[in-house]
Design a protein around this motif. Structure first.
Motif, PDB file in Angstrom:
ATOM      1  N   MET A  43       0.826  -1.208   0.000  1.00 11.86           N
ATOM      2  CA  MET A  43       0.000   0.000   0.000  1.00 11.86           C
ATOM      3  C   MET A  43       0.858   1.253   0.000  1.00 11.86           C
ATOM      4  SD  MET A  43      -3.022  -0.960   2.530  1.00 11.86           S
ATOM      5  CE  MET A  43      -3.844  -2.516   2.434  1.00 11.86           C
ATOM      6  N   TYR A  44       2.142   1.119  -0.306  1.00 13.47           N
ATOM      7  CA  TYR A  44       3.053   2.243  -0.424  1.00 13.47           C
ATOM      8  C   TYR A  44       3.091   3.074   0.853  1.00 13.47           C
ATOM      9  CZ  TYR A  44       2.455   0.827  -5.218  1.00 13.47           C
ATOM     10  OH  TYR A  44       2.379   0.090  -6.366  1.00 13.47           O
ATOM     11  N   ASN A  45       3.111   2.394   1.992  1.00 18.30           N
ATOM     12  CA  ASN A  45       3.240   3.031   3.309  1.00 18.30           C
ATOM     13  C   ASN A  45       2.149   4.041   3.599  1.00 18.30           C
ATOM     14  OD1 ASN A  45       5.507   1.619   4.253  1.00 18.30           O
ATOM     15  ND2 ASN A  45       6.817   2.848   2.914  1.00 18.30           N
ATOM     16  N   MET A  46       0.938   3.778   3.159  1.00 14.02           N
ATOM     17  CA  MET A  46      -0.171   4.678   3.440  1.00 14.02           C
ATOM     18  C   MET A  46      -0.512   4.628   4.924  1.00 14.02           C
ATOM     19  SD  MET A  46      -2.612   4.117   0.189  1.00 14.02           S
ATOM     20  CE  MET A  46      -2.935   5.680  -0.530  1.00 14.02           C
ATOM     21  N   ALA A  47      -1.065   5.703   5.428  1.00 17.28           N
ATOM     22  CA  ALA A  47      -1.322   5.839   6.863  1.00 17.28           C
ATOM     23  C   ALA A  47      -2.321   4.808   7.372  1.00 17.28           C
ATOM     24  CB  ALA A  47      -1.825   7.248   7.165  1.00 17.28           C
ATOM     25  N   TYR A  48      -3.334   4.446   6.583  1.00 17.76           N
ATOM     26  CA  TYR A  48      -4.361   3.536   7.076  1.00 17.76           C
ATOM     27  C   TYR A  48      -3.916   2.082   7.069  1.00 17.76           C
ATOM     28  CZ  TYR A  48      -5.414   2.550   2.178  1.00 17.76           C
ATOM     29  OH  TYR A  48      -5.326   2.183   0.874  1.00 17.76           O
ATOM     30  N   ALA A  49      -2.705   1.803   6.648  1.00 13.54           N
ATOM     31  CA  ALA A  49      -2.221   0.425   6.624  1.00 13.54           C
ATOM     32  C   ALA A  49      -2.039  -0.148   8.023  1.00 13.54           C
ATOM     33  CB  ALA A  49      -0.916   0.349   5.857  1.00 13.54           C
ATOM     34  N   ASN A  50      -2.013   0.683   9.043  1.00 20.36           N
ATOM     35  CA  ASN A  50      -1.867   0.202  10.420  1.00 20.36           C
ATOM     36  C   ASN A  50      -3.210  -0.090  11.068  1.00 20.36           C
ATOM     37  OD1 ASN A  50       0.927   0.364  10.431  1.00 20.36           O
ATOM     38  ND2 ASN A  50       0.876   2.536  10.917  1.00 20.36           N
ATOM     39  N   GLN A  51      -4.303   0.049  10.372  1.00 20.44           N
ATOM     40  CA  GLN A  51      -5.623  -0.069  10.971  1.00 20.44           C
ATOM     41  C   GLN A  51      -6.275  -1.422  10.732  1.00 20.44           C
ATOM     42  OE1 GLN A  51      -7.801   3.225   9.471  1.00 20.44           O
ATOM     43  NE2 GLN A  51      -6.493   4.743  10.425  1.00 20.44           N
ATOM     44  N   PHE A  52      -5.521  -2.457  10.397  1.00 18.14           N
ATOM     45  CA  PHE A  52      -6.093  -3.779  10.193  1.00 18.14           C
ATOM     46  C   PHE A  52      -6.403  -4.426  11.534  1.00 18.14           C
ATOM     47  CE2 PHE A  52      -3.586  -3.435   6.211  1.00 18.14           C
ATOM     48  CZ  PHE A  52      -4.654  -3.516   5.341  1.00 18.14           C
ATOM     49  N   GLU A  53      -7.495  -5.116  11.600  1.00 16.54           N
ATOM     50  CA  GLU A  53      -7.861  -5.866  12.791  1.00 16.54           C
ATOM     51  C   GLU A  53      -8.037  -7.323  12.419  1.00 16.54           C
ATOM     52  OE1 GLU A  53     -11.141  -5.033  15.585  1.00 16.54           O
ATOM     53  OE2 GLU A  53     -10.749  -2.960  15.009  1.00 16.54           O
ATOM     54  N   VAL A  54      -7.546  -8.198  13.263  1.00 19.57           N
ATOM     55  CA  VAL A  54      -7.724  -9.620  13.037  1.00 19.57           C
ATOM     56  C   VAL A  54      -8.615 -10.148  14.151  1.00 19.57           C
ATOM     57  CG1 VAL A  54      -6.598 -11.850  12.821  1.00 19.57           C
ATOM     58  CG2 VAL A  54      -5.457  -9.808  11.993  1.00 19.57           C
ATOM     59  N   SER A  55      -9.783 -10.608  13.783  1.00 18.07           N
ATOM     60  CA  SER A  55     -10.691 -11.214  14.751  1.00 18.07           C
ATOM     61  C   SER A  55     -11.408 -12.361  14.059  1.00 18.07           C
ATOM     62  CB  SER A  55     -11.700 -10.193  15.274  1.00 18.07           C
ATOM     63  OG  SER A  55     -12.602  -9.819  14.257  1.00 18.07           O
ATOM     64  N   SER A  56     -12.052 -13.197  14.857  1.00 14.07           N
ATOM     65  CA  SER A  56     -12.764 -14.326  14.254  1.00 14.07           C
ATOM     66  C   SER A  56     -13.933 -13.852  13.407  1.00 14.07           C
ATOM     67  CB  SER A  56     -13.240 -15.283  15.341  1.00 14.07           C
ATOM     68  OG  SER A  56     -14.071 -14.613  16.262  1.00 14.07           O
ATOM     69  N   THR A  57     -14.556 -12.737  13.797  1.00 11.02           N
ATOM     70  CA  THR A  57     -15.661 -12.187  13.013  1.00 11.02           C
ATOM     71  C   THR A  57     -15.178 -11.715  11.649  1.00 11.02           C
ATOM     72  OG1 THR A  57     -16.695 -11.460  15.061  1.00 11.02           O
ATOM     73  CG2 THR A  57     -17.534 -10.514  13.019  1.00 11.02           C
ATOM     74  N   ASN A  58     -14.053 -11.001  11.618  1.00 11.54           N
ATOM     75  CA  ASN A  58     -13.491 -10.545  10.344  1.00 11.54           C
ATOM     76  C   ASN A  58     -13.046 -11.726   9.488  1.00 11.54           C
ATOM     77  OD1 ASN A  58     -13.863  -7.932  11.165  1.00 11.54           O
ATOM     78  ND2 ASN A  58     -11.717  -7.563  11.646  1.00 11.54           N
ATOM     79  N   PHE A  59     -12.482 -12.736  10.138  1.00 10.80           N
ATOM     80  CA  PHE A  59     -12.012 -13.917   9.423  1.00 10.80           C
ATOM     81  C   PHE A  59     -13.186 -14.634   8.751  1.00 10.80           C
ATOM     82  CE2 PHE A  59     -10.835 -18.481   9.532  1.00 10.80           C
ATOM     83  CZ  PHE A  59      -9.737 -18.430   8.694  1.00 10.80           C
ATOM     84  N   LEU A  60     -14.236 -14.910   9.508  1.00  7.35           N
ATOM     85  CA  LEU A  60     -15.410 -15.594   8.942  1.00  7.35           C
ATOM     86  C   LEU A  60     -16.139 -14.718   7.934  1.00  7.35           C
ATOM     87  CD1 LEU A  60     -16.805 -17.400  12.099  1.00  7.35           C
ATOM     88  CD2 LEU A  60     -15.596 -18.399  10.163  1.00  7.35           C
ATOM     89  N   GLY A  61     -16.226 -13.422   8.218  1.00  7.72           N
ATOM     90  CA  GLY A  61     -16.863 -12.510   7.269  1.00  7.72           C
ATOM     91  C   GLY A  61     -16.125 -12.455   5.948  1.00  7.72           C
ATOM     92  N   GLY A  62     -14.792 -12.504   6.000  1.00  5.55           N
ATOM     93  CA  GLY A  62     -14.007 -12.514   4.775  1.00  5.55           C
ATOM     94  C   GLY A  62     -14.220 -13.777   3.966  1.00  5.55           C
ATOM     95  N   ILE A  63     -14.332 -14.905   4.659  1.00  5.30           N
ATOM     96  CA  ILE A  63     -14.571 -16.169   3.965  1.00  5.30           C
ATOM     97  C   ILE A  63     -15.952 -16.161   3.316  1.00  5.30           C
ATOM     98  CG2 ILE A  63     -14.909 -18.647   4.278  1.00  5.30           C
ATOM     99  CD1 ILE A  63     -12.733 -18.522   6.427  1.00  5.30           C
ATOM    100  N   ILE A  64     -16.962 -15.722   4.057  1.00  2.49           N
ATOM    101  CA  ILE A  64     -18.324 -15.693   3.515  1.00  2.49           C
ATOM    102  C   ILE A  64     -18.432 -14.683   2.375  1.00  2.49           C
ATOM    103  CG2 ILE A  64     -20.724 -15.111   4.063  1.00  2.49           C
ATOM    104  CD1 ILE A  64     -20.113 -16.259   6.911  1.00  2.49           C
ATOM    105  N   GLY A  65     -17.880 -13.489   2.588  1.00  4.26           N
ATOM    106  CA  GLY A  65     -17.893 -12.478   1.535  1.00  4.26           C
ATOM    107  C   GLY A  65     -17.132 -12.924   0.306  1.00  4.26           C
ATOM    108  N   GLY A  66     -15.991 -13.573   0.528  1.00  3.78           N
ATOM    109  CA  GLY A  66     -15.216 -14.091  -0.597  1.00  3.78           C
ATOM    110  C   GLY A  66     -15.982 -15.138  -1.383  1.00  3.78           C
ATOM    111  N   PHE A  67     -16.704 -16.012  -0.658  1.00  2.00           N
ATOM    112  CA  PHE A  67     -17.499 -17.028  -1.344  1.00  2.00           C
ATOM    113  C   PHE A  67     -18.592 -16.373  -2.188  1.00  2.00           C
ATOM    114  CE2 PHE A  67     -21.091 -19.859  -1.794  1.00  2.00           C
ATOM    115  CZ  PHE A  67     -20.485 -21.004  -2.286  1.00  2.00           C
TER     116      PHE A  67
END
Length: 87
Positions: A43-67
């Motif tokens: 992301m070319y060192n953009m400021a919002y690159a530090n705002q990622f969160e890893v949680s089980s909700t995000n993990f499952l949501g990503g799998i469902i959204g990806g599907f």
């Protein structure tokens, strides 16, 4: 050219996208510092690159959204392929 089954292609596309999201999420969970460094580089060192969160909700949501998105893309691909095969 043989006709593609839209439903089967949609399911295959959804499964591929869900598996890729799951693998990416597991990599992020397993090595968060390395993955954060890699994402900041992409992301070319953009400021919002530090705002990622890893949680089980995000993990499952990503799998469902990806599907869902993968299934839509797979279905659209099959429709276009079948349309092009007619011509």
């Amino acid at each position: 050219m043989e006709k593609l089954n839209e439903k089967a292609t949609a399911i295959a596309g959804g499964l591929v996208a869900a598996i890729l999201h799951a693998l990416g999420g597991l990599l992020f969970w397993g090595a968060p510092n390395q993955m954060m460094a890699a994402s900041r580089m992409m992301m070319y060192n953009m400021a919002y690159a530090n705002q990622f969160e890893v949680s089980s909700t995000n993990f499952l949501g990503g799998i469902i959204g990806g599907f869902i998105i993968g299934a839509i893309v797979g279905y659209m691909f099959a429709l276009f392929y079948n349309w092009a095969a007619k011509k």
